[in-house]
Design an enzyme around this catalytic site. Structure first.
Site, PDB file in Angstrom:
ATOM      1  N   ARG A  67      48.453 -14.348  12.029  1.00 35.32           N
ATOM      2  CA  ARG A  67      47.618 -13.219  11.885  1.00 35.32           C
ATOM      3  C   ARG A  67      48.116 -11.953  12.307  1.00 35.32           C
ATOM      4  O   ARG A  67      48.834 -11.858  13.459  1.00 35.32           O
ATOM      5  CB  ARG A  67      46.347 -13.600  12.713  1.00 35.32           C
ATOM      6  CG  ARG A  67      45.361 -12.300  12.790  1.00 35.32           C
ATOM      7  CD  ARG A  67      44.021 -12.833  13.440  1.00 35.32           C
ATOM      8  NE  ARG A  67      43.292 -13.535  12.421  1.00 35.32           N
ATOM      9  CZ  ARG A  67      41.773 -13.712  12.413  1.00 35.32           C
ATOM     10  NH1 ARG A  67      41.290 -13.296  13.447  1.00 35.32           N
ATOM     11  NH2 ARG A  67      41.174 -14.428  11.659  1.00 35.32           N
ATOM     12  N   HIS A 107      42.498 -12.777   3.766  1.00 34.59           N
ATOM     13  CA  HIS A 107      42.286 -13.930   4.522  1.00 34.59           C
ATOM     14  C   HIS A 107      42.027 -15.080   3.643  1.00 34.59           C
ATOM     15  O   HIS A 107      40.982 -15.690   3.648  1.00 34.59           O
ATOM     16  CB  HIS A 107      41.005 -13.470   5.473  1.00 34.59           C
ATOM     17  CG  HIS A 107      40.722 -14.394   6.626  1.00 34.59           C
ATOM     18  ND1 HIS A 107      41.468 -15.517   6.686  1.00 34.59           N
ATOM     19  CD2 HIS A 107      39.971 -14.124   7.730  1.00 34.59           C
ATOM     20  CE1 HIS A 107      41.354 -15.886   8.006  1.00 34.59           C
ATOM     21  NE2 HIS A 107      40.365 -15.175   8.549  1.00 34.59           N
ATOM     22  N   LYS A 144      60.620  -5.756  24.270  1.00 37.27           N
ATOM     23  CA  LYS A 144      61.902  -5.120  24.718  1.00 37.27           C
ATOM     24  C   LYS A 144      62.521  -4.593  23.354  1.00 37.27           C
ATOM     25  O   LYS A 144      63.655  -4.224  23.348  1.00 37.27           O
ATOM     26  CB  LYS A 144      62.747  -6.445  25.136  1.00 37.27           C
ATOM     27  CG  LYS A 144      62.414  -7.208  26.141  1.00 37.27           C
ATOM     28  CD  LYS A 144      63.098  -8.457  26.390  1.00 37.27           C
ATOM     29  CE  LYS A 144      62.624  -9.485  27.302  1.00 37.27           C
ATOM     30  NZ  LYS A 144      63.542 -10.662  27.373  1.00 37.27           N
TER      31      LYS A 144
HETATM   32  C1  NCD Z   1      36.860 -12.780  10.275  1.00 37.69           C
HETATM   33  C2  NCD Z   1      38.239 -11.812  10.196  1.00 37.69           C
HETATM   34  O1  NCD Z   1      38.786 -12.131  11.442  1.00 37.69           O
HETATM   35  O2  NCD Z   1      38.590 -11.502   9.488  1.00 37.69           O
HETATM   36  N1  NCD Z   1      36.826 -13.747  11.155  1.00 37.69           N
HETATM   37  C3  NCD Z   1      37.151 -14.994  10.859  1.00 37.69           C
HETATM   38  O3  NCD Z   1      38.499 -15.088  10.662  1.00 37.69           O
HETATM   39  N2  NCD Z   1      36.526 -16.051  10.871  1.00 37.69           N
HETATM   40  C4  NCD Z   1      35.965 -11.730  10.076  1.00 37.69           C
HETATM   41  C5  NCD Z   1      35.453 -10.757  11.266  1.00 37.69           C
HETATM   42  O4  NCD Z   1      36.576 -10.619  12.141  1.00 37.69           O
HETATM   43  O5  NCD Z   1      34.558 -10.262  11.003  1.00 37.69           O
END
Ligand code: NCD
Length: 360
Positions: free
Chosen positions: A137, A170, A116
């Site tokens: 994420r 990550h 929206k």
């Molecule tokens: C990874 C990511 O999302 O970065 N996966 C995960 O979190 N286990 C690796 C990937 O996507 O290849």
């Protein structure tokens, strides 16, 4: 932590321009965010690994599992996953359940008011009204940091855990990878002095970028970056490793590295980041392993993979005792439970229960 700095006392622009190690100091205060690998110290990693093991052992018995579920029963976690995820989402969700947190989630930004026209910042601020922690994420690198900064200027400064951002970081995957390495090498001197080979798409794999940094916190670790030239590790990562004095080798010769490695960290080709299908033109066939390679590996070597895999590990390797990727995945649940509990500062209760029940 003594050298912690306050996010609310710096402008976004000034913060954003800081080197990664300096940024890390801003995430160590209260609330304790987990956003980049560079914020961890070795004692903190070791503490989290010990805590993960205690949680794992306590959870094996019913009274232990019941006790764990009381630890954070007054807390709610928001899981905001604006990118595909199976393991990270499920292990975070399971970790929350283990500790009694209630979870709420948005797994597709198309189902939130962003469609929206709401700004991502307002969306996150909305989430923060209903939760005591945000686990997120996002496809945009640095967005989780931006969220933490933005919340530090509101009256609900809840902790933010980065469950994967762009192609850059990550940190919780790196944490579970360290836990896996530490567990696997427990009887042979731990992580110090080991050789770790990263194999595959190192240019765009965020797990490699985060874990390579954490390995600089250990003594005499040697790293091999094994990839076709176009997918080799970024100069920015190498500069960080140089500054930390880490020994590494950049090569495309996987066969020569295989017998030397204590851990092979395999990764898939991250073609979702291709601008125009360019990775389909790269020959990646020699950056994979199958049962025929197993004789070459050290007896004590382990094979890791953040998963999902494609062809880089043949399924005929799966039942080799050195295939560690399934356990690595389960370790994610324990390591994330430890991180969540310590984020809320309640790890002492686990220590007491562990000692009282003679689980040592
Ligand atoms: C990874 C990511 O999302 O970065 N996966 C995960 O979190 N286990 C690796 C990937 O996507 O290849």
């Amino acid at each position: 932590m003594d050298n912690a700095k306050k996010l609310s006392e710096i402008s976004w622009q000034d913060f954003n321009d800081l080197p990664l190690a300096e940024k890390g100091r801003y995430f160590r205060g209260q609330p304790q965010h987990t956003l980049i690998a560079q914020q961890f110290s070795r004692p903190q990693l070791e503490g989290l690994c010990t805590l993960a093991t205690k949680i794992r052992r306590i959870s094996k018995r019913r009274e232990g599992a019941n006790f764990l579920r009381t630890l954070l029963s007054d807390k709610r976690a928001m899981l905001y996953f604006a990118q595909p995820s199976s393991r990270t989402y499920l292990s975070f969700n399971s970790a929350c359940q283990l500790l009694g947190l209630t979870t709420i989630d948005v797994r597709d930004s198309k189902t939130s008011s962003e469609v929206k026209g709401e700004s991502p910042e307002d969306t996150i601020r909305t989430f923060s009204s209903y939760a005591d922690m945000i686990i997120m994420r996002h496809p945009v690198g640095g967005f989780a940091e931006r969220v933490a900064w933005m919340l530090s200027n509101t009256n609900r400064t809840i902790p933010v855990l980065n469950a994967g951002s762009g192609a850059d970081q990550h940190p919780t995957q790196a944490l579970l990878d360290i836990y896996t390495l530490a567990r696997s090498f427990e009887e042979i001197g731990g992580i110090d002095g080991k050789s770790v080979a990263f194999v595959g798409d190192l240019a765009r794999g965020r797990t490699v970028r985060s874990l390579a940094w954490l390995l600089t916190l250990y003594n005499d670790v040697k790293v091999y970056f094994v990839a076709p030239e176009q997918l080799q590790i970024g100069e920015d990562v190498l500069e960080l490793l140089d500054a930390a004095g880490m020994e590494y080798e950049v090569t495309s010769d996987f066969a020569s590295v295989m017998p030397k490695a204590d851990a092979l960290y395999m990764t898939r080709i991250q073609d979702e980041w291709d601008a125009d299908g360019e990775s389909t033109t790269i020959d990646t066939s020699s950056f994979s392993i199958n049962a025929e390679h197993m004789d070459v590996l050290k007896e004590t070597a382990i094979i890791m993979h953040p998963l999902p895999r494609r062809k880089e590990i043949s399924t005929d390797v799966d039942n080799d005792p050195r295939a560690m990727y399934w356990r690595q995945m389960r370790n994610g649940m324990w390591a994330r439970a430890a991180l969540i509990l310590s984020t809320f500062g309640r790890e002492d209760e686990v220590d007491t229960f562990y000692a009282d029940n003679e689980l040592e």
